[in-house]
Scaffold this motif. Structure first.
Motif, short mmCIF file in Angstrom:
data_model
loop_
_atom_site.label_atom_id
_atom_site.label_comp_id
_atom_site.label_asym_id
_atom_site.label_seq_id
_atom_site.Cartn_x
_atom_site.Cartn_y
_atom_site.Cartn_z
N ASN A 1 -7.52 -11.61 -24.87
CA ASN A 1 -6.63 -11.52 -26.07
C ASN A 1 -5.90 -12.78 -26.39
O ASN A 1 -5.71 -12.98 -27.51
CB ASN A 1 -5.68 -10.26 -25.82
CG ASN A 1 -5.97 -8.98 -26.87
OD1 ASN A 1 -7.15 -8.70 -26.99
ND2 ASN A 1 -4.97 -7.98 -27.15
N GLY B 1 -6.45 -13.99 -29.72
CA GLY B 1 -5.31 -14.13 -30.91
C GLY B 1 -5.06 -15.93 -31.15
O GLY B 1 -4.93 -16.22 -32.21
N HIS C 1 -8.06 -17.13 -33.39
CA HIS C 1 -8.45 -15.75 -34.31
C HIS C 1 -9.07 -16.32 -35.62
O HIS C 1 -10.17 -15.96 -36.06
CB HIS C 1 -7.66 -14.68 -34.42
CG HIS C 1 -6.39 -15.13 -35.43
ND1 HIS C 1 -5.32 -15.63 -34.89
CD2 HIS C 1 -6.23 -15.06 -36.57
CE1 HIS C 1 -4.42 -15.72 -35.75
NE2 HIS C 1 -4.85 -15.22 -36.96
N HIS D 1 -9.04 -7.34 -31.00
CA HIS D 1 -7.62 -7.78 -30.62
C HIS D 1 -6.56 -6.73 -30.33
O HIS D 1 -6.02 -6.63 -29.47
CB HIS D 1 -7.12 -8.93 -31.44
CG HIS D 1 -5.94 -9.69 -30.88
ND1 HIS D 1 -5.95 -10.62 -29.90
CD2 HIS D 1 -4.87 -9.35 -31.24
CE1 HIS D 1 -4.66 -10.92 -29.92
NE2 HIS D 1 -3.91 -10.28 -30.59
N LYS D 2 -6.58 -5.98 -31.54
CA LYS D 2 -5.58 -5.02 -31.54
C LYS D 2 -6.06 -3.71 -30.81
O LYS D 2 -4.85 -3.19 -30.00
CB LYS D 2 -5.40 -4.24 -33.13
CG LYS D 2 -4.97 -5.55 -34.12
CD LYS D 2 -5.05 -4.88 -35.61
CE LYS D 2 -4.77 -6.10 -36.81
NZ LYS D 2 -4.96 -5.55 -37.90
N VAL E 1 4.54 -8.12 -25.60
CA VAL E 1 3.41 -8.70 -26.48
C VAL E 1 2.70 -7.70 -27.40
O VAL E 1 2.63 -7.80 -28.67
CB VAL E 1 2.61 -9.83 -25.74
CG1 VAL E 1 1.58 -10.29 -26.75
CG2 VAL E 1 3.69 -10.98 -25.32
N GLY F 1 3.14 -6.77 -31.61
CA GLY F 1 1.92 -6.70 -32.28
C GLY F 1 1.81 -5.49 -32.98
O GLY F 1 1.44 -5.38 -34.33
N MET G 1 4.48 -5.19 -35.79
CA MET G 1 4.35 -6.06 -36.97
C MET G 1 2.91 -5.64 -37.90
O MET G 1 3.10 -6.12 -39.12
CB MET G 1 4.02 -7.50 -36.41
CG MET G 1 2.51 -7.89 -36.21
SD MET G 1 2.66 -9.56 -35.42
CE MET G 1 0.94 -9.85 -35.16
N HIS H 1 7.04 -10.34 -35.49
CA HIS H 1 5.71 -11.10 -35.95
C HIS H 1 6.24 -12.50 -35.14
O HIS H 1 5.31 -13.37 -34.68
CB HIS H 1 5.73 -11.51 -37.43
CG HIS H 1 4.43 -12.06 -38.02
ND1 HIS H 1 3.78 -11.86 -39.26
CD2 HIS H 1 3.62 -12.76 -37.16
CE1 HIS H 1 2.77 -12.70 -39.42
NE2 HIS H 1 2.67 -13.24 -38.11
N HIS I 1 5.90 -12.13 -31.36
CA HIS I 1 4.41 -11.88 -30.81
C HIS I 1 3.79 -13.33 -30.63
O HIS I 1 3.21 -13.71 -29.81
CB HIS I 1 3.47 -11.20 -32.06
CG HIS I 1 2.56 -10.83 -31.47
ND1 HIS I 1 2.11 -9.73 -30.49
CD2 HIS I 1 0.94 -11.11 -31.70
CE1 HIS I 1 0.80 -9.55 -30.19
NE2 HIS I 1 0.02 -10.28 -30.90
#
Ligand code: HEM
Ligand code: HEM
Length: 177
Positions: A29, A33, A36, A49-50, A101, A105, A108, A140, A143
């Motif tokens: 991740n 991230g 990306h 990722h999510k 973290v 995410g 956000m 945001h 993160h």
């Protein structure tokens, strides 16, 4: 050293399994991230990722519960106090980052229009937030900043583990292997 003594010096199997599964997911991740933009040109990295991030959050809570009820095995007696302190602070920071973290995410992306689901299998609920809510902006920023701090700490942690194993040749890495 007898087999029993050797075993009692290691982390429990559950702690080891969680450590290594989560290490792979978190490193994946962090890479996904940070890169990306570039990776996104090759495949849709963000849904992955999510979903992976939410999985990490669930595992982190389970791991925290495990850790609070199961003490870590003893460190080598010859390890200096400052190293024990750095290790302890790093480990506490890791537990905090493993929760904060992914949670930031999740917060956000909640007001956004993009669907949130677990690897396409089922939807993940969103927090009822608007883009203008302060918590969304803070999350945001958080993160990004905490994500990069996480990556830096992981590098420090890996260098320290390899130093113990290959230079100091002590039991630190074997306790988690
Ligand atoms: C432990 C889990 C996670 C880690 C380690 C992680 C790490 C990162 C990192 C390092 C970035 C790049 C920050 C930057 O420099 O711009 C990023 C971006 C991003 N992450 Fe995560 N993340 C995790 C979980 C999540 C979750 C659960 C979600 C949403 C459900 C999420 C959504 C996003 C989004 C949308 C971006 C792009 C942000 C932007 O470019 O504005 N992440 N993540
Ligand atoms: C994202 C990657 C990683 C994270 C978040 C992470 C996190 C952690 C945490 C939280 C602990 C403390 C366990 C506890 O006492 O509850 C730990 C211990 C440990 N980790 Fe990692 N780890 C990662 C990757 C790695 C890698 C790649 C290695 C090996 C090269 C490694 C080697 C170790 C060792 C040897 C210990 C035991 C150290 C000690 O007893 O003080 N870790 N890790």
């Amino acid at each position: 050293m007898s087999i029993t003594a050797e075993t009692s010096l290691r982390y429990h199997g559950v702690a080891r399994a969680l450590h290594w599964i989560m290490a792979i997911l978190i490193i994946g991740n962090l890479v996904g991230g940070i890169f990306h933009d570039g990776l996104g040109k090759m495949f849709p990295v963000m849904p992955l990722h999510k979903a992976t991030g939410i999985t990490i959050l669930a595992l982190a809570l389970a791991r925290l519960g495990w850790r609070l009820t199961h003490p870590a095995p003893a460190l080598p007696a010859e390890m200096p106090g400052w190293e024990r302190l750095v290790a302890k602070v790093t480990h506490i920071a890791f537990y905090a980052l493993m929760v904060l973290v992914p949670l930031s995410g999740w917060i956000m992306v909640s007001p956004g229009d993009r669907p949130l689901n677990w690897f396409g299998l089922f939807p993940i609920p969103k927090f009822g937030l608007a883009k203008t809510d302060a918590i969304v902006g803070i999350s945001h920023e958080g993160h990004e900043i905490l994500g990069l701090a996480f990556a830096a700490l992981v590098i420090l942690h890996i260098v320290a583990a390899l130093r113990h194993h290959f230079i100091l040749r002590d039991t630190v890495l074997r306790r988690m292997a």
